[in-house]
Design an enzyme around this catalytic site. Structure first.
Site, PDB file in Angstrom:
ATOM      1  N   HIS A 145       0.823  -1.228   0.000  1.00 12.04           N
ATOM      2  CA  HIS A 145       0.000   0.000   0.000  1.00 12.04           C
ATOM      3  C   HIS A 145       0.848   1.265   0.000  1.00 12.04           C
ATOM      4  CE1 HIS A 145      -3.643  -2.249   0.517  1.00 12.04           C
ATOM      5  NE2 HIS A 145      -3.360  -2.667   1.741  1.00 12.04           N
ATOM      6  N   ASP A 182      -2.672 -10.427  -2.715  1.00 12.50           N
ATOM      7  CA  ASP A 182      -3.186 -10.019  -1.410  1.00 12.50           C
ATOM      8  C   ASP A 182      -4.650  -9.616  -1.615  1.00 12.50           C
ATOM      9  OD1 ASP A 182      -2.023  -8.772   1.462  1.00 12.50           O
ATOM     10  OD2 ASP A 182      -3.788  -7.721   0.667  1.00 12.50           O
ATOM     11  N   HIS A 184      -6.218  -7.221  -0.654  1.00 18.78           N
ATOM     12  CA  HIS A 184      -6.416  -5.781  -0.778  1.00 18.78           C
ATOM     13  C   HIS A 184      -5.657  -5.251  -1.994  1.00 18.78           C
ATOM     14  CE1 HIS A 184      -6.813  -7.020   3.492  1.00 18.78           C
ATOM     15  NE2 HIS A 184      -7.967  -6.393   3.327  1.00 18.78           N
ATOM     16  N   ASP A 270      -4.250 -12.981   3.062  1.00 11.93           N
ATOM     17  CA  ASP A 270      -5.515 -12.527   3.648  1.00 11.93           C
ATOM     18  C   ASP A 270      -6.706 -12.760   2.726  1.00 11.93           C
ATOM     19  OD1 ASP A 270      -4.636 -10.569   1.930  1.00 11.93           O
ATOM     20  OD2 ASP A 270      -4.382  -9.031   3.485  1.00 11.93           O
TER      21      ASP A 270
END
Ligand code: 3YP
Ligand code: ZN
Length: 419
Positions: A145, A182, A184, A270
């Site tokens: 991120h 991931d 996200h 995740d």
């Protein structure tokens, strides 16, 4: 002969994220009890311990990490941002943050984040020098991120971006592909390489999860980089078949066309079925199959150079089984055992429930005024488990190809531990 490199260091577990209350800051005065921060060392510690306990450590080539230098970090990040993390990390009582209030910087985390980025650099270097074929960096803090000038979503330095730039600047590689599964969106990596056609970014993620409005299909890069950012936002609950479909329909064709010299993987666990921070329902078998596909692409396209960086993955129980896939002797999936699966219902329930036609007076009394609604006539429909209507759904969910055998990790550890 394939050699898999492995980067780990105890300091990765010392990155101190402190306490919080899920996604809220802890606030005892307001009745919000502090708990371990979700991005705490436990899941990753257990990954390392499982790798060790399974005897896999001896199969891997241990690569020692080092701290990335400021010059290496500033290929990606601004000087001001690097300095900001250093300053936050110098705060003695913790409480530092990389920018968004979600990205704790513990005391000393500047050095640990540099050790994470440097670990990736060392793995990539070993791959390009031919000491290893592929590799896995079990690092904290995560990175995908983080943008050039801001940390977010638990991420401080974008280790993968730093490693990609290092490969280009120091190791003579032209094109680098970054695959990010991931749960996200890999927004930081995408932003860093947005206008750069020499780095292809592909992110598979839960649509609109985090960052909340990011990672849509129309985000395809800008300027010269147009067409070199790909996003596959998948709805919550997508699961094994959807991810495999995306791998075959998007990721592999894009990699084949791009012909990278190196594939980097933002390896977040995740998207796993037990993860508290996403709802993507992947299993250890899903990760194994997706990893196998990427290993194949790397073998085909770039001498096997596939370097993975651990990103998210917050179930301390399940993440280690998902992470075991990165081993040179990744075995065939173990036979699925539907009886092990709490989610798989038997074809015929042993005690079919009676039709739901009890009069409402038989239900427990509820004194809450909100529950006093006008009573509806009892439903006439048979209970779904009594009719054949849902047999197709049940078969669908029992199909190992769709379910991915998620409850099979007892069989899985057996396969690894006993060969
Ligand atoms: C950061 C704050 C809310 C969701 C969370 C996601 C962190 C993560 O695992 N990113 O990949
Ligand atoms: Zn994540």
């Amino acid at each position: 002969m394939t050699t898999t490199g492995y980067v780990f260091h105890p300091e990765y577990l010392w990155h101190d994220t402190g306490t919080s209350a899920g996604l809220l800051p802890a606030n005892p005065t307001a009745g919000v009890q502090p708990a371990m921060h979700v991005e705490n060392p436990e899941a990753k510690r257990r990954v390392h311990e499982l790798i060790h306990a399974c005897g896999l450590l001896g199969e891997l080539m241990i690569i020692e990490p080092r701290r990335a230098t400021v010059a290496e970090l500033t290929r990606v990040h601004t000087e001001t941002y690097v300095q900001h993390i250093k300053t936050q990390s110098e705060l003695r009582r913790g409480g530092g943050d990389a920018g968004d209030g979600f990205s704790p910087v513990g005391h000393g985390s500047y050095d640990i984040a540099r050790l994470a980025a440097g670990g990736l650099i060392e793995l990539v270097t070993a791959a390009v020098h031919g000491d290893i074929t592929n590799g896995y960096a079990l690092v904290r803090p995560p990175g995908h991120h983080a943008t050039a000038d801001a940390g977010m979503g638990f991420c401080l330095f974008n280790s993968i971006a730093v490693a990609a730039r290092h490969a280009q600047a120091e190791l003579g590689l032209a094109r680098v592909a970054v695959v990010d599964w991931d749960a996200h969106h890999g927004n930081g990596t995408q932003a860093i390489f947005d206008d750069d056609p020499s780095v292809l970014t592909i992110s598979l993620h839960q649509a609109g999860c985090f960052p909340p409005d990011s990672g849509w299909t129309h985000e395809n890069g800008t300027g010269d980089g147009t067409g070199y950012a790909l996003n596959v936002p998948l709805p919550p609950g997508s699961g094994h078949a959807a991810y495999l479909h995306a791998m075959h329909q998007v990721v592999l064709p894009a990699l084949d066309r791009f012909a990278p010299d190196l594939i980097l993987l933002a390896n977040g666990f995740d998207a796993g079925v037990f993860d508290p921070l996403a709802r993507q329902m992947l299993t250890a078998a899903s990760y194994r199959e997706m990893t196998r596909l990427l290993v194949g692409a790397a073998d085909r396209l770039c001498h096997g150079r596939l370097i993975a960086a651990h990103e998210g993955g917050y179930s301390p129980f399940y993440t280690p089984y998902c992470a075991l896939t990165f081993s040179k002797n990744s075995p065939a999936p173990p036979p699925t055992s539907p009886t092990l699966s709490p989610l798989s219902s038997p074809a015929t329930p042993p005690n079919p429930s009676p039709p739901n036609n009890k009069p409402s007076s038989a239900r427990p009394r509820n004194s809450c005024p909100a529950s006093r609604r006008p009573s509806r006539p009892p439903e006439k429909r048979p209970h779904p488990r009594d009719d054949r209507e849902h047999e197709g759904c049940r078969r669908h969910h029992r199909d190992p190809a769709r379910r991915g055998g998620w409850a099979d990790y007892s069989a899985f550890i057996h396969v690894y531990a006993r060969g």
